[in-house]
Write a protein that holds these residues in place. Structure first.
Motif, PDB file in Angstrom:
ATOM      1  N   THR A  89      -0.336  -1.166   3.612  1.00 62.46           N
ATOM      2  CA  THR A  89       0.944  -0.922   4.824  1.00 62.46           C
ATOM      3  C   THR A  89      -0.181   0.515   5.338  1.00 62.46           C
ATOM      4  N   ALA A  90       0.715  -0.480   7.259  1.00 67.26           N
ATOM      5  CA  ALA A  90       0.285   0.902   7.798  1.00 67.26           C
ATOM      6  C   ALA A  90       1.823   1.372   8.155  1.00 67.26           C
ATOM      7  N   TRP A  91       1.521   3.118   8.071  1.00 67.46           N
ATOM      8  CA  TRP A  91       2.901   3.868   8.332  1.00 67.46           C
ATOM      9  C   TRP A  91       2.399   5.138   9.701  1.00 67.46           C
ATOM     10  N   VAL A  92       3.661   4.773  10.735  1.00 72.21           N
ATOM     11  CA  VAL A  92       3.262   5.130  11.694  1.00 72.21           C
ATOM     12  C   VAL A  92       4.571   5.628  12.452  1.00 72.21           C
ATOM     13  N   GLY A  93       4.763   7.410  12.748  1.00 71.14           N
ATOM     14  CA  GLY A  93       5.444   7.685  13.609  1.00 71.14           C
ATOM     15  C   GLY A  93       6.659   8.037  12.544  1.00 71.14           C
ATOM     16  N   ASN A  94       6.458   8.287  10.911  1.00 68.91           N
ATOM     17  CA  ASN A  94       7.771   8.761  10.263  1.00 68.91           C
ATOM     18  C   ASN A  94       8.046  10.143  10.288  1.00 68.91           C
ATOM     19  N   LYS A  95       9.301  10.535  10.420  1.00 75.07           N
ATOM     20  CA  LYS A  95       9.650  12.057   9.762  1.00 75.07           C
ATOM     21  C   LYS A  95      10.463  11.829   8.727  1.00 75.07           C
ATOM     22  N   PHE A  96      10.568  12.513   7.845  1.00 77.17           N
ATOM     23  CA  PHE A  96      10.688  13.027   6.304  1.00 77.17           C
ATOM     24  C   PHE A  96      11.440  14.099   6.478  1.00 77.17           C
ATOM     25  N   THR A  97      12.773  14.826   5.794  1.00 79.55           N
ATOM     26  CA  THR A  97      12.859  16.270   5.683  1.00 79.55           C
ATOM     27  C   THR A  97      13.697  16.203   4.589  1.00 79.55           C
ATOM     28  N   GLY A  98      13.501  17.263   4.025  1.00 79.97           N
ATOM     29  CA  GLY A  98      14.437  18.042   2.720  1.00 79.97           C
ATOM     30  C   GLY A  98      14.201  17.070   1.470  1.00 79.97           C
ATOM     31  N   THR A  99      12.741  17.428   1.229  1.00 78.42           N
ATOM     32  CA  THR A  99      12.643  16.803   0.442  1.00 78.42           C
ATOM     33  C   THR A  99      12.353  18.031  -0.817  1.00 78.42           C
ATOM     34  N   ALA A 100      12.832  17.880  -2.188  1.00 76.57           N
ATOM     35  CA  ALA A 100      12.927  18.122  -2.989  1.00 76.57           C
ATOM     36  C   ALA A 100      12.167  18.741  -3.863  1.00 76.57           C
ATOM     37  N   ALA A 101      10.439  18.092  -3.186  1.00 81.81           N
ATOM     38  CA  ALA A 101       9.071  18.144  -3.951  1.00 81.81           C
ATOM     39  C   ALA A 101       8.115  18.390  -3.180  1.00 81.81           C
ATOM     40  N   THR A 102       8.566  19.870  -2.716  1.00 78.50           N
ATOM     41  CA  THR A 102       7.078  19.847  -1.769  1.00 78.50           C
ATOM     42  C   THR A 102       5.617  19.706  -1.891  1.00 78.50           C
ATOM     43  N   GLY A 103       5.384  19.672  -3.256  1.00 75.89           N
ATOM     44  CA  GLY A 103       4.115  19.743  -4.000  1.00 75.89           C
ATOM     45  C   GLY A 103       3.669  18.394  -3.705  1.00 75.89           C
ATOM     46  N   GLU A 104       4.330  17.316  -3.369  1.00 74.35           N
ATOM     47  CA  GLU A 104       4.421  15.899  -3.525  1.00 74.35           C
ATOM     48  C   GLU A 104       3.996  15.286  -2.109  1.00 74.35           C
ATOM     49  N   THR A 112      -3.814   0.325  -0.387  1.00 67.07           N
ATOM     50  CA  THR A 112      -3.861   1.330   0.727  1.00 67.07           C
ATOM     51  C   THR A 112      -3.889   1.475   2.288  1.00 67.07           C
ATOM     52  N   VAL A 113      -3.672   2.280   2.614  1.00 65.69           N
ATOM     53  CA  VAL A 113      -2.577   3.488   3.456  1.00 65.69           C
ATOM     54  C   VAL A 113      -3.594   2.975   4.702  1.00 65.69           C
ATOM     55  N   TYR A 114      -3.078   2.846   5.834  1.00 64.39           N
ATOM     56  CA  TYR A 114      -3.359   3.867   7.678  1.00 64.39           C
ATOM     57  C   TYR A 114      -2.017   4.407   7.877  1.00 64.39           C
ATOM     58  N   GLY A 115      -2.395   5.979   8.245  1.00 61.03           N
ATOM     59  CA  GLY A 115      -1.338   6.971   8.585  1.00 61.03           C
ATOM     60  C   GLY A 115      -1.326   6.759   9.863  1.00 61.03           C
ATOM     61  N   GLU A 116      -0.618   7.864  10.637  1.00 58.51           N
ATOM     62  CA  GLU A 116      -0.339   7.868  12.362  1.00 58.51           C
ATOM     63  C   GLU A 116       0.601   8.952  11.923  1.00 58.51           C
ATOM     64  N   ASP A 117       0.719  10.389  12.829  1.00 61.09           N
ATOM     65  CA  ASP A 117       1.662  10.664  13.509  1.00 61.09           C
ATOM     66  C   ASP A 117       2.935  10.662  11.927  1.00 61.09           C
ATOM     67  N   ASN A 118       3.002  10.684  11.204  1.00 63.52           N
ATOM     68  CA  ASN A 118       3.540  11.154   9.984  1.00 63.52           C
ATOM     69  C   ASN A 118       4.094  12.785   9.520  1.00 63.52           C
ATOM     70  N   VAL A 119       5.453  12.865   9.786  1.00 60.13           N
ATOM     71  CA  VAL A 119       5.296  14.762   9.382  1.00 60.13           C
ATOM     72  C   VAL A 119       6.631  14.886   8.404  1.00 60.13           C
ATOM     73  N   THR A 120       6.916  15.950   8.085  1.00 61.61           N
ATOM     74  CA  THR A 120       7.241  16.567   7.139  1.00 61.61           C
ATOM     75  C   THR A 120       8.237  17.533   8.307  1.00 61.61           C
ATOM     76  N   GLY A 138      -9.032   3.386   8.352  1.00 61.49           N
ATOM     77  CA  GLY A 138      -8.891   3.748   9.722  1.00 61.49           C
ATOM     78  C   GLY A 138      -8.184   2.879  11.179  1.00 61.49           C
ATOM     79  N   SER A 139      -8.321   2.158  10.604  1.00 57.96           N
ATOM     80  CA  SER A 139      -7.450   0.951  11.177  1.00 57.96           C
ATOM     81  C   SER A 139      -6.126   0.212  10.656  1.00 57.96           C
ATOM     82  N   LYS A 140      -5.264   0.050  11.489  1.00 59.72           N
ATOM     83  CA  LYS A 140      -4.100  -0.673  10.384  1.00 59.72           C
ATOM     84  C   LYS A 140      -4.183  -2.001  10.023  1.00 59.72           C
ATOM     85  N   PRO A 141      -3.757  -2.150   8.828  1.00 55.19           N
ATOM     86  CA  PRO A 141      -3.846  -3.768   7.926  1.00 55.19           C
ATOM     87  C   PRO A 141      -3.277  -4.702   8.743  1.00 55.19           C
ATOM     88  N   LEU A 142      -2.654  -4.106   9.639  1.00 56.25           N
ATOM     89  CA  LEU A 142      -1.150  -5.177  10.748  1.00 56.25           C
ATOM     90  C   LEU A 142      -0.810  -4.437  10.988  1.00 56.25           C
TER      91      LEU A 142
END
Length: 211
Positions: A89-104, A112-120, A138-142
């Motif tokens: 999977t490729a994860w790019v430009g996502n924003k996640f807020t209000g989590t109940a589990a800050t330690g996870e 296998t994950v490509y990640g770029e510009d993801n924030v909480t 280091g590169s997007k799988p798709l």
């Protein structure tokens, strides 16, 4: 709102996915889940959606799946994404807020994950916790040809202000219709215009798929 098992080229874009059923089976179980991508689902694109008030599967990426998760916004959730070992999977430009589990981590499991510009935010996850816990590459799988993700700094305002408006954010179907899945790349919902009137770049014609 889930993607079927052993399917190909499914796109969910600009949907509101929230408040799943608490007790769908009558056994008192909390089944308030968001999105499951079933075993063998390939070339899945989850683009510009809003996930809210769910406890898990944001999204759940099962075995032998390939997916792009881009420009989605999630708020008020318990656990987020879990990936099976054979998921890519490729994860790019996502924003996640209000989590109940800050330690996870937001993305967990053994995929296998490509990640770029993801924030909480509100609250952020702990400083010693990475957004992606799984093995990164280091590169997007798709990636959908011709699709450019916007910055995560724009995602919250954009997605909440403009659900299901305008032109499709993701690859169009060959017939130009929306809300389908199967052998043609499907689009669900529509692409919002931004507050300034600009749009996420798309092609005006042709077929695009995740490869």
């Amino acid at each position: 709102m889930s993607v079927g098992y052993d399917t190909d080229r499914t796109t969910y874009s600009n949907n509101l996915i929230y408040e799943g059923l608490y007790d769908p089976y009558g056994d008192g179980s909390d089944h308030n889940y968001a999105t499951l991508v079933g075993d063998g689902a390939t070339r899945v694109a989850l683009l510009g959606n809003v996930w809210s008030k769910v406890r898990n599967r944001v999204p759940r990426l099962k075995s032998d799946t390939t997916s792009v998760v881009a420009n989605n916004f999630a708020y008020f959730f318990d656990e987020a994404c879990s990936t099976d070992g054979s998921a890519e999977t490729a994860w790019v430009g996502n924003k996640f807020t209000g989590t109940a589990a800050t330690g996870e981590s937001i993305v967990e499991g053994s995929g296998t994950v490509y990640g770029e510009d993801n924030v909480t935010a509100d609250p952020q996850i702990d400083s010693d916790v990475d957004f992606v816990k799984t093995g990164t590459v280091g590169s997007k799988p798709l990636w959908p040809p011709g699709f450019s993700a916007m910055s995560s700094s724009r995602v919250e305002q954009h997605n909440l202000a403009n659900p299901a408006r305008g032109r499709p954010i993701g690859p169009p179907t060959t017939s130009g219709s929306s809300g389908r899945s199967g052998t043609a790349p499907a689009t669900t919902g529509s692409t919002p215009s931004t507050a300034t009137g600009s749009r996420i770049p798309t092609r005006s014609a042709g077929t695009r798929t995740c490869r």
